[in-house]
Design an enzyme around this catalytic site. Structure first.
Site, PDB file in Angstrom:
ATOM      1  CB  VAL A  23      -0.554  -0.312   0.946  1.00 37.03           C
ATOM      2  CG1 VAL A  23      -1.633   1.437   0.974  1.00 37.03           C
ATOM      3  CG2 VAL A  23      -1.869  -1.201   1.296  1.00 37.03           C
ATOM      4  CB  CYS A  24       4.035   1.941   2.195  1.00 35.90           C
ATOM      5  SG  CYS A  24       3.514   1.552   3.461  1.00 35.90           S
ATOM      6  N   PRO A  25       3.855   2.476  -1.473  1.00 33.37           N
ATOM      7  CG  PRO A  25       4.474   0.004  -2.656  1.00 33.37           C
ATOM      8  CD  PRO A  25       4.227   0.493  -1.423  1.00 33.37           C
TER       9      PRO A  25
END
Length: 184
Positions: free
Chosen positions: A56-58
């Protein structure tokens, strides 16, 4: 016991941390401080993610990067942060197509001291929640948004709130830049 999350009206903690600012050899790292945006008389938007090399972070980091100029146009310094080291940040940037050309620093809070002072460490793994802070040019926290580890945030909403805060007026529900504010 979990720390209390530092919230609206509080002074953002002082910090000096190493950040990844480039993937170009010899200019990868730079120290950033809590005073940088204050000295520049700018707003600061700092967003935290749990871990590098995740899923999810990128998507969030890439979307903040896509909107970088929108933050700059609003006199806001954009800073991404996690508790991973500057070396892990650099490796991730080099490894991930969407992160190679970031225009904002990736702060490394390896001691977890800033995340701990903000009260945003998840209890079990001691990684930062997905938290976004909007801090005014005087260092006062004006907005905090916290998401569960599994849910990405809405960058357009961060910009909408920044716009509303910068009017220094009353803004109704769903207000967007250019619309009328409330005259009390």
């Amino acid at each position: 016991m979990q720390n209390r999350i530092l919230s609206v009206g509080s002074q953002f903690p002082e910090f000096k941390k190493q950040a990844v600012v480039s993937i170009e050899k010899g200019s990868e790292f730079f120290d950033i401080t809590s005073q940088d945006h204050i000295n520049a008389n700018q707003w600061m938007v700092m967003f935290w993610w749990p871990k590098d090399f995740t899923f999810v972070c990128p998507t969030e980091i890439a979307e903040f990067n896509n909107k970088f100029q929108d933050f700059r146009d609003r006199d806001a310094q954009l800073i991404g942060a996690s508790t991973d080291s500057e070396f892990v940040h650099l490796a991730w940037r080099k490894n991930h197509d969407d992160l190679r050309n970031l225009k904002f620093p990736m702060l490394a809070d390896t001691s977890k001291s800033l995340a701990e002072e903000l009260g945003i460490l998840e209890a079990e793994e001691k990684v930062a929640y997905r938290v976004t802070y909007i801090v005014d040019p005087h260092g006062t926290i004006r907005w905090v948004s916290l998401n569960d580890l599994s849910v990405g945030r809405n960058v357009v909403e961060v910009l909408r709130v920044l716009d509303a805060l910068q009017t220094d007026e009353l803004c109704p529900c769903n207000w967007t830049k250019g619309e009328e504010t409330i005259k009390a």
